[in-house]
Write a protein that holds these residues in place. Structure first.
Motif, PDB file in Angstrom:
ATOM      1  N   LEU A 292      -7.561  19.811  12.239  1.00 10.22           N
ATOM      2  CA  LEU A 292      -6.490  20.417  13.029  1.00 10.22           C
ATOM      3  C   LEU A 292      -6.982  21.682  13.723  1.00 10.22           C
ATOM      4  O   LEU A 292      -6.639  21.941  14.882  1.00 10.22           O
ATOM      5  CB  LEU A 292      -5.283  20.735  12.134  1.00 10.22           C
ATOM      6  N   ASN A 293      -7.776  22.484  12.992  1.00 10.37           N
ATOM      7  CA  ASN A 293      -8.340  23.700  13.594  1.00 10.37           C
ATOM      8  C   ASN A 293      -9.257  23.358  14.756  1.00 10.37           C
ATOM      9  O   ASN A 293      -9.268  24.046  15.778  1.00 10.37           O
ATOM     10  CB  ASN A 293      -9.114  24.502  12.535  1.00 10.37           C
ATOM     11  N   LYS A 294     -10.011  22.281  14.577  1.00 11.60           N
ATOM     12  CA  LYS A 294     -10.907  21.839  15.652  1.00 11.60           C
ATOM     13  C   LYS A 294     -10.104  21.399  16.866  1.00 11.60           C
ATOM     14  O   LYS A 294     -10.420  21.751  18.006  1.00 11.60           O
ATOM     15  CB  LYS A 294     -11.790  20.702  15.147  1.00 11.60           C
ATOM     16  N   LEU A 295      -9.047  20.627  16.616  1.00 12.66           N
ATOM     17  CA  LEU A 295      -8.202  20.151  17.706  1.00 12.66           C
ATOM     18  C   LEU A 295      -7.523  21.301  18.432  1.00 12.66           C
ATOM     19  O   LEU A 295      -7.269  21.231  19.633  1.00 12.66           O
ATOM     20  CB  LEU A 295      -7.146  19.177  17.171  1.00 12.66           C
ATOM     21  N   ALA A 296      -7.231  22.375  17.690  1.00 10.61           N
ATOM     22  CA  ALA A 296      -6.556  23.526  18.291  1.00 10.61           C
ATOM     23  C   ALA A 296      -7.421  24.200  19.344  1.00 10.61           C
ATOM     24  O   ALA A 296      -6.913  24.915  20.207  1.00 10.61           O
ATOM     25  CB  ALA A 296      -6.179  24.535  17.210  1.00 10.61           C
ATOM     26  N   TYR A 297      -8.729  23.967  19.278  1.00 12.89           N
ATOM     27  CA  TYR A 297      -9.651  24.598  20.225  1.00 12.89           C
ATOM     28  C   TYR A 297     -10.249  23.607  21.220  1.00 12.89           C
ATOM     29  O   TYR A 297     -11.183  23.936  21.935  1.00 12.89           O
ATOM     30  CB  TYR A 297     -10.782  25.300  19.471  1.00 12.89           C
ATOM     31  N   ILE A 298      -9.713  22.391  21.252  1.00  9.65           N
ATOM     32  CA  ILE A 298     -10.236  21.376  22.166  1.00  9.65           C
ATOM     33  C   ILE A 298      -9.208  21.050  23.239  1.00  9.65           C
ATOM     34  O   ILE A 298      -8.034  20.832  22.950  1.00  9.65           O
ATOM     35  CB  ILE A 298     -10.618  20.082  21.401  1.00  9.65           C
ATOM     36  N   ASP A 299      -9.672  21.034  24.485  1.00  7.36           N
ATOM     37  CA  ASP A 299      -8.836  20.583  25.581  1.00  7.36           C
ATOM     38  C   ASP A 299      -8.827  19.060  25.543  1.00  7.36           C
ATOM     39  O   ASP A 299      -9.853  18.423  25.789  1.00  7.36           O
ATOM     40  CB  ASP A 299      -9.414  21.095  26.910  1.00  7.36           C
ATOM     41  N   LEU A 300      -7.693  18.470  25.208  1.00  6.26           N
ATOM     42  CA  LEU A 300      -7.620  17.031  24.985  1.00  6.26           C
ATOM     43  C   LEU A 300      -7.891  16.224  26.253  1.00  6.26           C
ATOM     44  O   LEU A 300      -8.297  15.067  26.184  1.00  6.26           O
ATOM     45  CB  LEU A 300      -6.244  16.663  24.420  1.00  6.26           C
TER      46      LEU A 300
ATOM     47  N   THR B 178     -10.156  16.955  28.701  1.00  9.30           N
ATOM     48  CA  THR B 178     -11.575  16.908  29.072  1.00  9.30           C
ATOM     49  C   THR B 178     -12.517  16.795  27.874  1.00  9.30           C
ATOM     50  O   THR B 178     -13.682  16.446  28.041  1.00  9.30           O
ATOM     51  CB  THR B 178     -11.967  18.170  29.863  1.00  9.30           C
ATOM     52  N   GLY B 179     -12.011  17.117  26.680  1.00 10.61           N
ATOM     53  CA  GLY B 179     -12.863  17.108  25.500  1.00 10.61           C
ATOM     54  C   GLY B 179     -13.684  18.371  25.339  1.00 10.61           C
ATOM     55  O   GLY B 179     -14.450  18.518  24.377  1.00 10.61           O
ATOM     56  N   LEU B 180     -13.516  19.319  26.255  1.00 11.63           N
ATOM     57  CA  LEU B 180     -14.249  20.586  26.195  1.00 11.63           C
ATOM     58  C   LEU B 180     -13.466  21.618  25.389  1.00 11.63           C
ATOM     59  O   LEU B 180     -12.249  21.486  25.219  1.00 11.63           O
ATOM     60  CB  LEU B 180     -14.481  21.131  27.609  1.00 11.63           C
ATOM     61  N   PRO B 181     -14.138  22.668  24.894  1.00  9.76           N
ATOM     62  CA  PRO B 181     -13.398  23.777  24.289  1.00  9.76           C
ATOM     63  C   PRO B 181     -12.370  24.315  25.278  1.00  9.76           C
ATOM     64  O   PRO B 181     -12.649  24.412  26.478  1.00  9.76           O
ATOM     65  CB  PRO B 181     -14.500  24.808  24.005  1.00  9.76           C
ATOM     66  N   ASN B 182     -11.189  24.663  24.772  1.00  2.00           N
ATOM     67  CA  ASN B 182     -10.110  25.095  25.663  1.00  2.00           C
ATOM     68  C   ASN B 182     -10.081  26.608  25.846  1.00  2.00           C
ATOM     69  O   ASN B 182     -10.955  27.328  25.365  1.00  2.00           O
ATOM     70  CB  ASN B 182      -8.759  24.581  25.148  1.00  2.00           C
ATOM     71  N   ARG B 183      -9.052  27.092  26.544  1.00  3.14           N
ATOM     72  CA  ARG B 183      -8.937  28.510  26.851  1.00  3.14           C
ATOM     73  C   ARG B 183      -8.877  29.367  25.586  1.00  3.14           C
ATOM     74  O   ARG B 183      -9.451  30.455  25.527  1.00  3.14           O
ATOM     75  CB  ARG B 183      -7.698  28.757  27.720  1.00  3.14           C
ATOM     76  N   SER B 184      -8.176  28.866  24.558  1.00  2.00           N
ATOM     77  CA  SER B 184      -8.080  29.617  23.300  1.00  2.00           C
ATOM     78  C   SER B 184      -9.455  29.851  22.702  1.00  2.00           C
ATOM     79  O   SER B 184      -9.760  30.942  22.219  1.00  2.00           O
ATOM     80  CB  SER B 184      -7.196  28.862  22.300  1.00  2.00           C
ATOM     81  N   ARG B 185     -10.303  28.824  22.737  1.00  2.00           N
ATOM     82  CA  ARG B 185     -11.662  28.969  22.200  1.00  2.00           C
ATOM     83  C   ARG B 185     -12.482  29.909  23.069  1.00  2.00           C
ATOM     84  O   ARG B 185     -13.268  30.710  22.549  1.00  2.00           O
ATOM     85  CB  ARG B 185     -12.344  27.592  22.134  1.00  2.00           C
ATOM     86  N   VAL B 186     -12.312  29.824  24.367  1.00  2.00           N
ATOM     87  CA  VAL B 186     -13.035  30.722  25.275  1.00  2.00           C
ATOM     88  C   VAL B 186     -12.649  32.165  25.003  1.00  2.00           C
ATOM     89  O   VAL B 186     -13.511  33.049  24.899  1.00  2.00           O
ATOM     90  CB  VAL B 186     -12.759  30.358  26.750  1.00  2.00           C
ATOM     91  N   GLU B 187     -11.360  32.418  24.866  1.00  2.00           N
ATOM     92  CA  GLU B 187     -10.893  33.787  24.627  1.00  2.00           C
ATOM     93  C   GLU B 187     -11.365  34.301  23.267  1.00  2.00           C
ATOM     94  O   GLU B 187     -11.674  35.484  23.120  1.00  2.00           O
ATOM     95  CB  GLU B 187      -9.375  33.839  24.741  1.00  2.00           C
TER      96      GLU B 187
ATOM     97  N   GLY C 110     -16.863  25.383  28.606  1.00  2.00           N
ATOM     98  CA  GLY C 110     -15.460  25.268  28.252  1.00  2.00           C
ATOM     99  C   GLY C 110     -14.565  25.241  29.475  1.00  2.00           C
ATOM    100  O   GLY C 110     -14.979  25.605  30.578  1.00  2.00           O
ATOM    101  N   ARG C 111     -13.327  24.801  29.265  1.00  2.00           N
ATOM    102  CA  ARG C 111     -12.316  24.805  30.330  1.00  2.00           C
ATOM    103  C   ARG C 111     -11.466  26.063  30.169  1.00  2.00           C
ATOM    104  O   ARG C 111     -10.772  26.233  29.175  1.00  2.00           O
ATOM    105  CB  ARG C 111     -11.445  23.555  30.243  1.00  2.00           C
TER     106      ARG C 111
END
Length: 202
Positions: free
Chosen positions: A40-48, A50-59, A116-117
């Protein structure tokens, strides 16, 4: 007396066995729960999309990354004309454009670097231990792949602006500084591209 002791002993064995079974079951449940939480933690940081790390992970990365032990570069990529594609061809076409561009960026940039996206049509790449020539070479590879895609695409073309910034050009640089400067350079690139298009129409 002996039979009573045997019964007590058997009862204790059964009780201990049940306790051991309960402990094993709870341990398994805890492991399963831990695994699910990690997923779940991994999914929270993945842009579903594109499959790339999302804005939350970038920040989060912007906060975590404080010092540059080696020359570091930030690249910002921004898709052009996404709104026009959405308006003329529909949002499915726009989503396809984003997905294809994300794939091009991720496959063009070595896996050891973070990609990342950052927004709807904005992507970033964080490159460690690179020179400016290497950064330019990576950007060229992304452009070459986009051009190759455009040769076969009949309706949805990929055109993007980019900007980059290197830590060696700033005395007190952090990721936020690099991101802001790369973003500024990207918008300057976008402006030049728009002006070039207007000049062609004249």
């Amino acid at each position: 007396m002996s039979s009573q002791l045997d019964m007590i002993e058997k009862g204790l064995i059964v009780t201990c066995t049940l306790i051991i079974c309960i402990i094993i079951r709870e341990s398994i449940s805890a492991v399963v729960l831990m695994k699910k939480n990690k997923e779940l933690n991994k999914l929270a940081y993945i842009d579903l999309h594109t499959g790339l790390p999302n804005r939350s992970r970038v920040e989060e990365l912007l906060i975590e990354y404080h010092q540059f032990e080696k020359p570091t570069a930030m690249i910002v990529f921004d898709l052009n004309d996404l709104k026009e594609v959405n308006d003329t061809l529909g949002h499915i076409a726009g989503d396809t454009l984003i997905m294809n561009f994300a794939h091009i960026i991720r496959t063009s940039i070595p896996k050891k670097y973070f990609v990342g996206r950052y927004g709807g049509d904005e992507f970033i790449a964080l490159l460690n231990d690179v020179s400016e020539d290497e950064v330019k070479s990576i950007i060229k590879k992304v452009q070459d792949e986009a051009n190759r895609y455009n040769e076969f695409s009949k309706q949805i073309y990929i055109e993007f602006a980019y900007g980059y910034a290197l830590s060696i050009n700033y005395q007190e640089a952090n990721l936020k500084v690099l991101l802001n400067q790369a973003d500024k350079n990207m918008y300057e690139c976008k402006t030049r591209m728009k002006q070039a298009k207007q000049n062609l129409k004249k």
